[in-house]
Design a protein around this motif. Structure first.
Motif, PDB file in Angstrom:
ATOM      1  N   ARG B 273       0.834  -1.208   0.000  1.00 62.54           N
ATOM      2  CA  ARG B 273       0.000   0.000   0.000  1.00 62.54           C
ATOM      3  C   ARG B 273       0.869   1.259   0.000  1.00 62.54           C
ATOM      4  O   ARG B 273       0.634   2.205  -0.769  1.00 62.54           O
ATOM      5  N   LEU B 277       0.989   4.056  -2.986  1.00 58.30           N
ATOM      6  CA  LEU B 277       0.636   5.460  -2.745  1.00 58.30           C
ATOM      7  C   LEU B 277       1.849   6.358  -3.011  1.00 58.30           C
ATOM      8  O   LEU B 277       1.708   7.484  -3.523  1.00 58.30           O
ATOM      9  N   ASN B 355      -5.153   6.039   2.715  1.00 66.48           N
ATOM     10  CA  ASN B 355      -5.628   5.213   1.618  1.00 66.48           C
ATOM     11  C   ASN B 355      -5.732   6.066   0.340  1.00 66.48           C
ATOM     12  O   ASN B 355      -5.363   7.252   0.342  1.00 66.48           O
ATOM     13  N   ALA B 356      -6.227   5.440  -0.704  1.00 66.32           N
ATOM     14  CA  ALA B 356      -6.274   6.125  -1.998  1.00 66.32           C
ATOM     15  C   ALA B 356      -7.043   7.447  -1.952  1.00 66.32           C
ATOM     16  O   ALA B 356      -6.521   8.479  -2.390  1.00 66.32           O
ATOM     17  N   LEU B 389      -2.416   4.369 -10.106  1.00 61.58           N
ATOM     18  CA  LEU B 389      -3.046   3.423  -9.182  1.00 61.58           C
ATOM     19  C   LEU B 389      -3.954   2.441  -9.916  1.00 61.58           C
ATOM     20  O   LEU B 389      -3.955   1.240  -9.633  1.00 61.58           O
TER      21      LEU B 389
END
Lengths: 395, 395, 395, 395
Positions: B273, B277, B355-356, B389
């Protein structure tokens, strides 16, 4: 593998994101309900409700969701077998009407279109035809969260006036109050119905009715009144009577904080923020729609709500994967289509406690899903939203 | 007028966003500190520290920030006037060295470059030149949050081994632990320094040292030991001795929850993750840099950290307006340049509980500021991040 | 079967019960540490520390427990091999002295008695004998939580003055600040040590030193200063320098709220409340002691602390059952004897966030245990406490 | 001056003290209401309701207080103008009946006595006299919080059976569920009404009805059903239908935690704890009553509730000072008399999240007030309570 772990984004059109300060305000010991602090909270909340509805009417606070407030509103001003006229423009006015049917009202629906706002001319025509004055109340929503339409309440008021009709104008502002202008007194609304979990940013469980003098007068003769919903007993001297029993202590503390946040930001700033974020969302959806896969449910731009945008999807089988991708990969819960649009649309909420990065993070995640899933779309929706905001947020 | 009201986004490289569950875990009544639940919490936290550092060493939990842990680490294994070699690659190894100077160490800095990682060959050369073995410890950071460089710890270990040198390898993982791989035992690290407020997602106030057997052996003869930092007394039988006094009750409950979140997501998923990112951030910065106004501080792509990206700005007078716009208009706090880069850079953090949508919301807001402020930049940075992403998050 | 389920009562002499408002103040999102709200919090906390210590000195806030603050205080004003005189009256002054020994001080203990306060005459005699002025500082606690003694700081100041001695007077107020009067400036204290988890009602993890001008002057030449504890660097211009690194964000928010509560109640009212609750506790213990099974550790009534009462137990095997009964059957955690009194005493805390029902509930539970376990005692201890309060709480 | 500052004690018979864990469970971000975790919460809560009512019936969860649940219960099983028989034993059964009057029921009150339980023989006689079966339902409370009486539900069931009458037995357990035994199925109760804010320890705002098969059958023909309360629509397939609209998200999370606490302690232990604390309260009141100033409202000891004790006061002018002293000086809110006992009684609650020190702290504070205010009373009430518990809590 995902990029989901972090704060989940809730982009559903209610309940909306509850501000941390509101949650914190609910996290405190219980208190006495007969005197002291809580009595003042109730008084202040009534002021808050008058402030946000721009009304000098009488507010009532219910432990109930919006459906409960619907029943409260109808039962307090109407009697068995009286007729109400429901102005359809999506799902919720019709739902309110059905609720009235169960308590003994005669419900007539003025047919509308799920993709359009209520037509004031049609309202005027129908009321003019009601020579005998059978219609006792007109029911309409300011915003329908299913269709994402926004209805022009002053125009509907004018329609009633033009028809010279005496029906009460009852407006459901559940999905609009605190997100756009609403002027109960100036617009001549007789009964306002509201709830706490959308523009008011509170966890669901409390809802409201506000009555003007005309509504309070009708109330005197309404025979559908019941102990729990009754306006008169709720005006009793004891604090608990405001709630027809035990008050919802922690909910009231949370709601009080939500109103503090609203007062601090200011209604005009709040409405502008919603307008800007709605504009950004529309810029993104406009772009994505270029390939024909997506379309605004509400065809007329000026009828689109500032609180939520319903997006029709041509290929219904794409909906599940989009929702799953946003949720599983990104941590974003996007609203689904409901009622007539169940399985046919997604809904992007942009109301309540939401700012630019929350909205743009949501749009970005949706666009990620479209690309990852190879769903046809005009690329650059998020980019268009960024540009819209950069150009329109006042310096 | 702004689009700021909503949850503030904190994009600073520490303290990072504390998960709601962690804050909630700290919100509970105080407990006994001599027996019961808290004793078990301490034992579990030690397991957690071994897990996350991939070590069978001995962990110590300090009520202190990372600067305190620096002092703890040095004072436990070294004696007055002993020499340490600091491997410069930004601000923090040097800071650690200066801390050592104040307690009586002889500090030598191996000069580095703020835009590059530590050069293992230079380390090897310097150690080979230390024929008399004066250097007792080598100090390095895995990630420097000022420069945003990532140092190759195994390569530095090999450099020490190639030089046949006996110095302790002491690694500061404050800005890296829990964001990228770290293998204390496999990599031959003797002392690890860490803190809770970055990758570990906890509110600042607790830091750590972990010692292997070689470090524990050196500890026996270290004459800089003090009551508060001392490893030996912290291994006493009474629970309070772990903390050289009263334990930080609520901080421990919070930290325990943070580790539960980490264990639930899993280290590999967490590292992936962060890598994704970080990649998205680099895609955006790459794009924005096309007009020459922005540049990566770390020139070599493979030396860029996965936890933070330092971006140099040509026109320093643009920095204030960017930060202000993001903060005032959007509700996003972007990191500033510090130390040598004070007033010359901005820093985008992408570590911990992120997070995204949080990252993309942040990048979107930065891009909004560039457009609104008419600062030259390659347009479409956020779009590039979205595409990165969408292409790289495994289905 | 028990009557335990409900809120656990914590009657240990630290950490004490943290008010719900303080816990709530810690439950909020992280914030920027370089500017904004947190910078103001630090400034206000320093004012609060001056207010509560009645001092115009310079306060320093440490991420550390009280043992850390001990080290901070000593290292900032002393140099290697300098002598300090420790005034024994229980466990903690001696502990502070031992801490000084580890950093290189020459520690001399003026022997005291665990059942009595420090004798000012003995202090005066010892200092008069120090013709060469070897003693650089005198270390004493205002209250010792182990023995529950209260020392007369102004009398000790007079003893130093009578001896015409220049030693610094350093006072540990960890177990007294916020529970009884303390006047740093008026009483001529040079260095105050304090911590947050007793009278200040905060979760442990933050401690304090306050220095007057004389102490700041000595600081200039102290060679035990280290980067983490150093007063000079903590006075730097950058906010983080106050904390020698990352500030303990949530701890500071909690502490700020604790001081708000203190200011709202007012110091005089707080001191009276502690005096009354201490008096009630003594009334109960006096009664229970009638059968010879229990006795006050501090023999002289006017030397008993207002924050905690240490009760000796003749039959040591009764202690475990009393503690277990209170905890398992009633949900009350009573303090144990520590250090020299380990296994020989119980300690009833009555400090911080405590009111009549909390104390009387605790005393009631202890008395329940005595009766249920058939431990000899004068019956009616709680009744005596009730009567004491009814007679002494001002109307 | 007071000894009040500390945690306020709430000794009112509802809403009761909410456990910290329950408040904490409500402090979390909002979630999706259409799928995921919340759907499971609803399912588990229904299991919990069946568990605590010892029933296999069908539970319904209302966003409403107990007065709302009254209306829900009646409207779901009855039709306009049907007769219900209300068994008076204080305030609340009568209130329930009045509620039924507002929705169109024919309400007959079987006169009772505020100081006694319902007389089953009188019930039997009245039902035998109803040859035509006009009475469709019998309404009774298990505990009346105003009078503090406890009614014998199985005996009332037998009375109905002895009369060979077909009326539904509808029991309000709002003030008893979770404090004493209740066996809906075994005792032949047809409809149970309950609420969350007393024995269930939750913040007010959620209430319940549970229906057995006979009740569900009657429901089919009931013409008072309305959209909001209707059992049938609440059994729909969509999750939101359980709540006739938006579920009360945070209330449900809190309630779930309350039931976890209940399950962990276990019903039998909970009932014993309430019985013991009620016994202790009675021991104190018995003692205080020796001077004739106080008296139990419920004359027959075996009819006294385990959840609350109503105490009559001869000199009514003493009530205000007692309440004020407890509140202002001690931080204890004692319940007031209501309805017929308004201004004539005080009520000591001992239900929900309460343990020995909480109760004994409350009793101690009341006794402090009696002494300080020189109100005649038998001294040693708290002492008697301590002795009662010491003698009766099983080792």
């Amino acid at each position: 593998m995902s990029v989901r772990n972090g704060r989940q984004f809730l982009s559903i059109p209610g309940p909306t994101t509850v501000p941390d300060e509101v949650l914190a305000a609910m996290h405190r010991p219980a208190v006495d309900i007969r005197k002291g602090e809580l009595v003042n909270v109730t008084a202040r909340l009534k002021d808050d409700l008058r402030m946000i509805s721009k009304s000098n009417g009488t507010p009532f606070i219910y432990i109930a969701n919006g459906h409960g407030a619907w029943e409260a509103a109808l039962s307090n001003v109407l009697s068995r077998n009286e007729k109400v006229l429901v102005l359809e423009s999506g799902s919720f006015a019709a739902g309110w009407g059905q609720s009235g049917g169960t308590i003994g009202l005669d419900v007539e629906v003025l047919p509308g279109n799920w993709r359009k706002a209520v037509d004031p001319d049609a309202v005027e025509a129908r009321l003019k035809a009601d020579k005998s004055g059978d219609i006792k109340a007109v029911l309409v929503v300011q915003v329908d969260t299913a269709s994402s339409v926004f209805n022009d309440i002053p125009a509907i008021r004018r329609a009633i006036d033009n028809a010279g009709h005496d029906a009460l104008l009852m407006v459901d502002t559940i999905a609009s109050l605190g997100t756009m202008d609403y002027r109960m007194d100036e617009w001549g609304v007789d009964v306002t119905v509201a709830a706490c979990q959308k523009g008011l940013m509170m966890s669901p469980g409390v809802s409201f009715t506000i009555a003007n003098k005309k509504a309070m007068a009708r109330h005197q003769n309404a025979n559908l009144r019941t102990a729990y919903w009754d306006w008169t007993s709720r005006q009793g001297a004891e604090h608990y009577q405001n709630y027809a029993g035990t008050p919802p202590v922690h909910m009231l503390f949370g709601l009080q904080k939500a109103f503090e946040i609203i007062r601090e930001e200011g209604l005009n700033q709040i409405f502008t923020r919603h307008q800007l974020l709605a504009g950004a969302t529309r810029a993104a959806v406009e772009k994505w729609s270029e390939q024909g896969e997506f379309a605004f449910n509400i065809t007329e731009p000026k009828e689109r709500a500032n609180s939520v945008t319903t997006v029709l999807v041509s290929n219904e089988e794409n909906l599940g994967p989009i929702h799953d991708y946003c949720s599983e990969k990104c941590g974003v819960v996007v609203g689904v289509g409901i009622a007539a649009l169940s399985g046919k649309a997604l809904r992007i909420a942009h109301m309540g406690h939401i700012n630019a990065p929350m909205l743009l993070g949501t749009l970005s995640s949706i666009e990620m899903s479209l690309k990852a899933l190879k769903i046809p779309h005009g690329t650059g929706g998020t980019q268009a939203a960024i540009e819209y905001l950069a150009a329109n947020v006042p310096q």
